[in-house]
Write an enzyme that holds these catalytic residues in place. Structure first.
Site, PDB file in Angstrom:
ATOM      1  N   HIS A   1       0.812  -1.205   0.000  1.00 20.81           N
ATOM      2  CA  HIS A   1       0.000   0.000   0.000  1.00 20.81           C
ATOM      3  C   HIS A   1       0.849   1.260   0.000  1.00 20.81           C
ATOM      4  CE1 HIS A   1      -3.671   2.306   0.732  1.00 20.81           C
ATOM      5  NE2 HIS A   1      -3.011   2.979   1.654  1.00 20.81           N
TER       6      HIS A   1
ATOM      7  N   HIS B   1     -10.216   2.795   0.167  1.00 22.40           N
ATOM      8  CA  HIS B   1     -10.288   2.316   1.546  1.00 22.40           C
ATOM      9  C   HIS B   1     -11.155   1.058   1.539  1.00 22.40           C
ATOM     10  CE1 HIS B   1      -9.509   3.947   5.810  1.00 22.40           C
ATOM     11  NE2 HIS B   1      -8.377   3.935   5.144  1.00 22.40           N
TER      12      HIS B   1
END
Length: 751
Positions: A54, A103
């Site tokens: 990420h 998200h």
């Protein structure tokens, strides 16, 4: 007390839980090589989150470089990739900054907080560029509408997006909500924010100047979200891994609102040298990235970090992703003014360290040195993988299964109503009514318009002299990308680009959120590589640079990945927002004009999906030169006041576009079809097409403009009446269309 660094040197063979933190053995050994010893537990925490998928983009970097190497020349681009968000010049001394991020996994674990903190995080990215956030958008994808998984996740996600944005006073001006079985257990929650700033007041994430102070301000640090987004987004998502998942971050939009106003006053007072938000990887990310981009060093006393839980260990402080926090670099002479402004806004602020020129990030805890690393090795020099990739084994068979073989309906009226009430094409008012679209009073267009439009004249102090506006649209189609990821990414860009142009805005720049399965799967990696290549090539052809974005890997449950889902956001500018084109059919007695040609293209279409449950063949062909010519016609026509209303033709084809145009204001229309195959004319999803509503006296000028740009145009009818009538094919009252369109989602969630 023996410091941790000395102890790490003296105990090289002490076992460390690097695997539990998501690190591979070779990555851990590389850290040992960099440091010349084993890492301390705090250093291991830093490297594990900073080298996560990420944060480091270790599997995607080799492909994302194309966005730079193929970037078109752009006079508007002020800040490109590599910063918290891209910035473009929108004229009159003003700039816009925008970005979209994911998200996804946190929103599955805890839908409300996962989605809310996704909005909060992207808002802080915009703040960190020196801008006032002015609007948000969201691109959401779920499993089937009636699936138990969707019933659990969707209401919480929508509530989270709405409540956080509403509390901040940010209008939600557009986006998407769609459904497909591939997203069961792995919803996509992509949030976009746009901000405005004077183009000479851009802030960057850098820590120059030895002796400058490092200030942590905003909310205190707690145990929520320890390793949250960085870990959740960097591993395969399996049911049995629930117990290992870190807590999802918890948001406080009221603190974020104070933080926004505080930051804007700090920027106005010119007391900030560099600034970084604390999102994924928290203090680890902010300190390493600021130091790496500055004079190379920083000394931090981790014991000065304000805590909500005094029992937190240093490693937990470093990995916490508690929300509503920022880090600033401030000169010693400005520190008192900085602190006074924070106090005025009731925003806690603490000096936790200072900038050095040592080339080292050194952290202490209770007098003990617990971190001593070169910051660039964590922030910039993580592993870079050239993952193997190959075309999926069944790709050729999938593409050979052409949707053209499917049985066509005899009753086109019934087909229209079936599609209109299907989850992807039905009204999303149940979702968007939970968002405030008009707060602050600067929204010109919002959902269900093709793009959101804001006037900037009253958003920022001193901007009253301009009539300028900005437009934003997002788009993505996982089915198209599954059939052809190269074309699918281009189709997403083309539609977002077209949706911006439909309002009369000139497309300027692109952001993207690339949602894919595991990069360790060569078939998924092929999809990713092809999508990036397609998007980079298309941006070059259309002349719109990529300013930044996000890669979200490991979107899969077990070994089953989602469809490759590149979501593309496009920002455009209107020189005069008063000349924007309104959505749909705005009045009776207007000519209905179709721009663009229609072909028999049904691969990945809503008709094939809804009626036959079919996915196969090839997606519609994209003609980027035709899209660019079409956009030029739309922008010029809007500027000359030739168009009263507009709507792009996309999912569901012309039949759905006509219906939505009628529903915009309850104005019916009577049209004839330009081709000789009614089914193709109504339900094909050929690209590069737009519906326009034009005053009769403006039609010749529009026709001349289309001819000059070589854009096909067809006058197919006129607005008026209380029904949508396709001559010789179907007739449906507008009231019946509205009832079918509006009822689907409330039937599932209204109770």
């Amino acid at each position: 007390m023996t410091d941790s660094v000395r102890r790490a040197t003296e105990t090289p063979d002490e076992p460390q839980p690097y695997a539990e933190l998501g690190m591979k053995t070779d990555e851990y050994e590389r850290v040992r090589t960099i440091l010349g010893r084993r890492p301390t537990s705090s250093e291991l925490a830093i490297y594990s989150v900073m080298w996560s998928e990420h944060c480091s983009y270790k599997s995607s970097k080799v492909h994302l470089r194309q966005f730079g190497s193929k970037a078109p020349e752009s006079e508007a681009l002020l800040v490109g990739m590599g910063e918290n968000a891209g910035v473009v010049d929108i004229g009159d001394g003003w700039a816009a900054t925008f970005k979209i991020e994911s998200h996804n996994h946190p929103s599955y674990v805890e839908p409300h907080q996962g989605a809310a903190t996704g909005v909060g995080g992207i808002v802080r990215d915009i703040m960190s560029m020196g801008a006032r956030p002015v609007a948000v958008m969201d691109a959401l994808r779920f499993g089937p509408l009636d699936a138990p998984d969707t019933r659990r996740v969707l209401p919480g996600v929508v509530e989270g997006v709405g409540s956080y944005g509403n509390c901040l006073g940010l209008p939600n001006i557009g986006g998407e909500t769609s459904f497909d079985p591939c997203y069961i257990g792995n919803p996509l929650v992509n949030a976009l924010c746009v901000g405005l700033l004077r183009k000479d007041q851009i802030k960057l994430a850098t820590a120059p100047g030895p002796g400058n102070k490092v200030v942590l301000f905003g909310a205190s640090t707690g145990p929520d979200g320890i390793g949250g987004a960085s870990v959740l987004a960097s591993a395969t998502f399996e049911d049995e891994s629930h117990a290992k998942r870190p807590a999802v971050q918890v948001g406080d939009p009221f603190m974020e609102k104070l933080l926004i106003e505080c930051c804007l006053e700090l920027f106005e007072a010119d007391v900030v040298v560099g600034i970084q938000d604390l999102g994924a990887a928290g203090v680890s990310c902010a300190t390493t990235e600021l130091a790496a981009k500055g004079t190379g060093g920083m000394r931090v006393d981790l014991g000065l970090v304000p805590l909500r839980d005094p029992s937190l260990r240093p490693e937990e402080i470093l990995m916490s992703e508690s929300q509503e926090r920022m880090m600033a670099v401030v000169t010693p002479e400005d520190i008192d003014a900085f602190m006074a402004i924070c106090a005025r806004w009731d925003v806690p602020a603490t000096v936790i360290g200072e900038v050095t020129d040592t080339g080292r990030l050194v952290m202490t805890w209770k007098g003990e040195v617990i971190v001593d690393i070169p910051p660039g090795t964590a922030a910039d020099d993580g592993p870079v993988y050239e993952r193997p990739f190959h075309e999926p084994a069944g790709q050729a068979a999938l593409n050979a299964d052409d949707a053209g073989r499917l049985a066509r309906p005899d009753d086109l009226r019934a087909t229209l109503l079936t599609l209109l009430g299907s989850p992807n094409l039905a009204s999303k008012e149940w979702v968007t009514s939970q968002y405030d679209r008009y707060v602050r009073g600067n929204t010109v267009l919002a959902t269900p318009a093709d793009a959101g439009v804001l006037r900037i004249g009253e958003v920022m102090p001193g901007a009253e002299e301009t009539d300028r506006g900005i437009a934003l649209a997002t788009d993505g189609n996982g089915r198209y990308a599954r059939l052809d990821p190269y074309a699918g990414a281009q189709l997403a860009l083309a539609e977002a680009y077209r949706n911006v142009a439909v309002t009369g805005a000139r497309p300027l720049a692109v952001t993207n959120c690339l949602n894919f399965g595991s990069p360790e799967d060569p078939e998924v990696m092929w999809q990713f590589a092809e999508a990036v290549r397609g998007l980079a090539d298309a941006c070059k052809t259309l002349g719109v640079p990529v300013t930044g974005g996000n890669v979200s890997f490991y979107n899969q449950t077990g070994s089953t990945p989602i469809h490759p889902t590149p979501v593309v956001g496009v920002l455009g500018v209107l020189d005069d927002v008063r000349k924007r084109v309104r959505h749909g059919f705005t009045a009776p007695e207007l000519k209905v004009v179709l721009l663009g040609d229609t072909r028999a293209e049904f691969g990945g279409s809503e008709w094939a999906h809804v009626v036959h449950g079919h996915l196969g063949g090839l997606p519609p062909a994209v003609d980027l030169d035709a899209e660019r010519a079409l956009a030029a016609v739309l922008v010029e026509a809007a500027g000359r006041g030739l168009v009263e209303g507009s709507h792009d033709v996309s999912d569901g084809g012309l039949a759905i576009a006509l219906t939505e145009a009628c529903l915009a204001r309850g104005v019916g229309a009577t049209v004839h079809l330009p081709g000789d195959d009614a089914f193709v004319d109504l339900f094909s999803e050929s690209t590069g097409r737009v519906l326009l509503a034009v005053r009769p006296e403006s039609y010749d000028a529009l026709a001349d403009l289309c001819a000059r740009r070589e854009v096909p145009y067809y006058c197919i009818g006129a607005t008026g009446g209380s029904a949508l009538t396709v001559e010789g094919v179907l007739e449906v009252p507008v009231d019946e269309l509205r009832a079918v369109h509006a009822g689907t989602i409330p039937a599932i969630f209204a109770s």
